[in-house]
Write a protein that holds these residues in place. Structure first.
Motif, PDB file in Angstrom:
ATOM      1  N   VAL A  32      -6.505   5.191   3.327  1.00  0.00           N
ATOM      2  CA  VAL A  32      -6.453   3.726   3.363  1.00  0.00           C
ATOM      3  C   VAL A  32      -5.132   3.262   3.984  1.00  0.00           C
ATOM      4  N   ILE A  33      -4.046   3.931   3.630  1.00  0.00           N
ATOM      5  CA  ILE A  33      -2.746   3.586   4.226  1.00  0.00           C
ATOM      6  C   ILE A  33      -2.828   3.741   5.750  1.00  0.00           C
ATOM      7  N   LYS A  34      -3.471   4.826   6.189  1.00  0.00           N
ATOM      8  CA  LYS A  34      -3.575   5.071   7.641  1.00  0.00           C
ATOM      9  C   LYS A  34      -4.332   3.950   8.336  1.00  0.00           C
ATOM     10  N   HIS A  35      -5.451   3.533   7.744  1.00  0.00           N
ATOM     11  CA  HIS A  35      -6.189   2.396   8.323  1.00  0.00           C
ATOM     12  C   HIS A  35      -5.270   1.168   8.407  1.00  0.00           C
ATOM     13  N   GLY A  36      -4.554   0.946   7.331  1.00  0.00           N
ATOM     14  CA  GLY A  36      -3.671  -0.228   7.258  1.00  0.00           C
ATOM     15  C   GLY A  36      -2.571  -0.173   8.308  1.00  0.00           C
ATOM     16  N   MET A  37      -2.009   1.039   8.511  1.00  0.00           N
ATOM     17  CA  MET A  37      -0.945   1.175   9.513  1.00  0.00           C
ATOM     18  C   MET A  37      -1.478   0.835  10.896  1.00  0.00           C
ATOM     19  N   ALA A  38      -2.687   1.278  11.161  1.00  0.00           N
ATOM     20  CA  ALA A  38      -3.272   1.022  12.483  1.00  0.00           C
ATOM     21  C   ALA A  38      -3.518  -0.469  12.703  1.00  0.00           C
ATOM     22  N   LEU A  39      -3.681  -1.206  11.621  1.00  0.00           N
ATOM     23  CA  LEU A  39      -3.978  -2.630  11.757  1.00  0.00           C
ATOM     24  C   LEU A  39      -2.749  -3.530  11.618  1.00  0.00           C
ATOM     25  N   GLY A  40      -1.656  -2.957  11.105  1.00  0.00           N
ATOM     26  CA  GLY A  40      -0.446  -3.768  10.931  1.00  0.00           C
ATOM     27  C   GLY A  40      -0.290  -4.340   9.535  1.00  0.00           C
ATOM     28  N   SER A  41      -1.037  -3.790   8.584  1.00  0.00           N
ATOM     29  CA  SER A  41      -0.840  -4.208   7.193  1.00  0.00           C
ATOM     30  C   SER A  41       0.453  -3.564   6.686  1.00  0.00           C
ATOM     31  N   LYS A  42       0.977  -4.114   5.567  1.00  0.00           N
ATOM     32  CA  LYS A  42       2.263  -3.591   5.071  1.00  0.00           C
ATOM     33  C   LYS A  42       2.219  -3.246   3.584  1.00  0.00           C
ATOM     34  N   ALA A  43       1.034  -3.253   3.007  1.00  0.00           N
ATOM     35  CA  ALA A  43       0.976  -2.959   1.567  1.00  0.00           C
ATOM     36  C   ALA A  43      -0.353  -2.351   1.169  1.00  0.00           C
ATOM     37  N   LEU A  44      -0.269  -1.556   0.105  1.00  0.00           N
ATOM     38  CA  LEU A  44      -1.466  -0.964  -0.483  1.00  0.00           C
ATOM     39  C   LEU A  44      -1.587  -1.477  -1.914  1.00  0.00           C
ATOM     40  N   THR A  45      -2.753  -2.039  -2.230  1.00  0.00           N
ATOM     41  CA  THR A  45      -3.009  -2.434  -3.612  1.00  0.00           C
ATOM     42  C   THR A  45      -3.882  -1.377  -4.262  1.00  0.00           C
ATOM     43  N   VAL A  46      -3.394  -0.869  -5.399  1.00  0.00           N
ATOM     44  CA  VAL A  46      -4.173   0.122  -6.125  1.00  0.00           C
ATOM     45  C   VAL A  46      -4.642  -0.498  -7.435  1.00  0.00           C
ATOM     46  N   TRP A  47      -5.939  -0.683  -7.529  1.00  0.00           N
ATOM     47  CA  TRP A  47      -6.496  -1.068  -8.810  1.00  0.00           C
ATOM     48  C   TRP A  47      -7.353   0.093  -9.310  1.00  0.00           C
ATOM     49  N   LEU A  48      -7.011   0.589 -10.494  1.00  0.00           N
ATOM     50  CA  LEU A  48      -7.730   1.725 -11.064  1.00  0.00           C
ATOM     51  C   LEU A  48      -8.610   1.242 -12.214  1.00  0.00           C
ATOM     52  N   SER A  49      -9.822   1.733 -12.224  1.00  0.00           N
ATOM     53  CA  SER A  49     -10.683   1.412 -13.366  1.00  0.00           C
ATOM     54  C   SER A  49     -10.551   2.486 -14.433  1.00  0.00           C
ATOM     55  N   ASP A  50      -9.634   3.421 -14.211  1.00  0.00           N
ATOM     56  CA  ASP A  50      -9.444   4.556 -15.126  1.00  0.00           C
ATOM     57  C   ASP A  50      -9.174   4.103 -16.557  1.00  0.00           C
ATOM     58  N   GLY A  51      -9.709   4.861 -17.472  1.00  0.00           N
ATOM     59  CA  GLY A  51      -9.495   4.564 -18.885  1.00  0.00           C
ATOM     60  C   GLY A  51     -10.500   5.330 -19.698  1.00  0.00           C
ATOM     61  N   SER A  52     -10.815   4.811 -20.870  1.00  0.00           N
ATOM     62  CA  SER A  52     -11.812   5.484 -21.701  1.00  0.00           C
ATOM     63  C   SER A  52     -12.641   4.457 -22.454  1.00  0.00           C
ATOM     64  N   CYS A  53     -13.826   4.862 -22.823  1.00  0.00           N
ATOM     65  CA  CYS A  53     -14.714   3.952 -23.543  1.00  0.00           C
ATOM     66  C   CYS A  53     -14.736   4.211 -25.045  1.00  0.00           C
ATOM     67  N   PHE A  54     -14.222   5.365 -25.445  1.00  0.00           N
ATOM     68  CA  PHE A  54     -14.319   5.713 -26.866  1.00  0.00           C
ATOM     69  C   PHE A  54     -13.028   6.346 -27.366  1.00  0.00           C
ATOM     70  N   PRO A  55     -12.654   6.035 -28.604  1.00  0.00           N
ATOM     71  CA  PRO A  55     -11.459   6.660 -29.171  1.00  0.00           C
ATOM     72  C   PRO A  55     -11.594   8.178 -29.125  1.00  0.00           C
ATOM     73  N   GLY A  56     -10.527   8.822 -28.756  1.00  0.00           N
ATOM     74  CA  GLY A  56     -10.535  10.280 -28.726  1.00  0.00           C
ATOM     75  C   GLY A  56     -10.954  10.858 -27.383  1.00  0.00           C
TER      76      GLY A  56
END
Ligand code: RM4
Ligand code: MN
Ligand code: MN
Length: 410
Positions: free
Chosen positions: A144-168
């Motif tokens: 994704v960074i590579k795509h962004g560099m080719a286009l002239g973007s300057k930032a990467l936003t990382v949103w992770l859905s990582d986590g857990s649904c149950f204790p333990g």
């Protein structure tokens, strides 16, 4: 219409000393539109597709270009990979230049499995117990960074859905460590003039724990990563009644606020039109933003990342985006009106009554004509929404794209 506008503008402008400075700031302000907001969103119960939706990246950019032509404040697009993989960089870049668009932060996606993907993110990506899954997620982000560099973007936003649904289900400490190490690898791949934005979310799709759940956790990661890492605030990603304006003030003070994903909500991550439910909260947030940015002599328009992050079921996405941008401009203008010297005096005297009067005086000022004046001076429409309807823009798009075209996204 112009005469009517002028009458309203002259009336409100007469009571404001620094009106020209405010208009200048409004002209400079721009908010990015995410590529996934141009199609109708859905819920887990279904999606009622719109008509004449953009079928590819080029059409999505044309939609944003259209918004920008109407309001002159939507001059950037934020891409989500793999929903919008740019296939021909020179073509995409020249179209962007033609439409007056910049490429805002790039967004990676490790919250869904793609058809071509080898390993599943069902149990997380950066946090995953398996190194191979983590590696796959890291490689995706580097891509994704590579795509962004080719286009002239300057930032990467990382949103992770990582986590857990149950204790333990998860060892919190190990999940944090794995996530940190993965982020560190992505960080190492950032070009020197890039930033990484670590977005947090309190719950959903994981309902027991999220591995980047709040600003404290995001800030921990950002601090450990280094000075190119920042915390990103999405208005819909908090537990009910969180004091978001206070979070903003402190992140700004620490120089760790990346920017914003704007939307509005009543219950959770509703992703509704900005300003449609809690406009006073929006104003209070802008008030802290202006105060905090001025305290650090920051450039309001460019030093933070401004983006809309909304996508829902009911409205025409383009009309909705026009409303969202308008709501932001209104709140920003109101925040610029706040008499900071008087507010500071009231605070020093513990005069809560005066402090409230000062804030609400700005919030209750009808600044719509000021926002319209800024727009007209930069070549936009007095009323973008009205013009959009008068020109029968959507009808035109349906003719060009058909009524069955579906946008990629949520
Ligand atoms: C998430 C989060 C991210 C956005 C995705 C589509 O809830 O807000 O910023 O990229 O949705
Ligand atoms: Mn977001
Ligand atoms: Mn969200």
């Amino acid at each position: 219409m112009l005469a009517e506008h002028k009458r309203k503008f002259d009336f409100v402008a007469a009571g404001i000393n620094n009106i020209e400075a405010i208009i200048r700031k409004l002209i400079d302000f721009n908010v990015a539109v995410p590529s996934w907001a141009l199609g109708t969103g859905g819920t887990r119960f279904g999606r009622f597709s719109g008509v004449g939706e953009p079928g590819n990246l080029t059409e999505k950019m044309e939609d944003v270009g259209l918004l920008h032509a109407l309001n002159r404040s939507s001059g950037a697009i934020s891409l989500h990979i793999p929903w919008d993989i740019p296939e021909n960089y020179p073509d995409i870049k020249s179209l962007a230049a033609q439409l007056g668009l910049k490429f805002d932060a790039m967004n990676s996606n490790t919250f869904q499995d793609q058809k071509s993907q080898e390993l599943s993110y069902k149990f997380g990506s950066f946090q995953h117990v398996s190194k191979a899954v983590r590696k796959q997620a890291i490689e995706h982000n580097v891509e994704v960074i590579k795509h962004g560099m080719a286009l002239g973007s300057k930032a990467l936003t990382v949103w992770l859905s990582d986590g857990s649904c149950f204790p333990g289900q998860l060892n919190f400490r190990k999940a944090f460590q794995n996530t940190l190490e993965s982020l560190q690898e992505v960080y190492a791949a950032l070009p020197s003039d890039w930033k990484i934005f670590v977005e947090y979310k309190s719950y959903e799709p994981n309902f027991y724990s999220m591995t980047v759940a709040d600003w404290g956790q995001s800030l921990l990661y950002a601090n450990k990563l280094g000075n190119k890492a920042y915390t990103l605030v999405d208005l819909g990603h908090h537990l009910p009644n969180a004091n978001i304006e206070q979070i903003v003030a402190l992140l700004l003070m620490e120089g760790k606020l990346a920017g914003f994903h704007f939307n509005d909500s009543k219950y959770g991550d509703d992703d509704l039109t900005v300003g449609s439910i809690k406009p006073y909260q929006l104003f209070l947030i802008f008030n802290e933003l202006v105060e905090g940015m001025d305290a650090r002599s920051m450039d309001h328009a460019n030093d933070l990342g401004w983006m809309i992050d909304a996508s829902h079921n009911v409205k025409d996405p383009l009309e909705d985006l026009l409303q969202s941008v308008e709501a932001m401009m209104i709140s920003y203008a109101q925040a610029l009106l706040v008499d900071r010297t008087k507010l500071n005096e009231a605070q020093q005297k513990n005069d809560a009554v005066a402090a409230q009067e000062i804030l609400q005086n700005s919030f209750r000022t009808d600044v719509r004509a000021i926002v319209a004046e800024a727009r007209v001076r930069s070549g936009g429409a007095i009323s973008p929404l009205q013009l959009f309807r008068q020109m029968k823009t959507r009808e035109q798009l349906i003719k060009e794209r058909g009524s069955k075209a579906l946008a990629t996204g949520l």
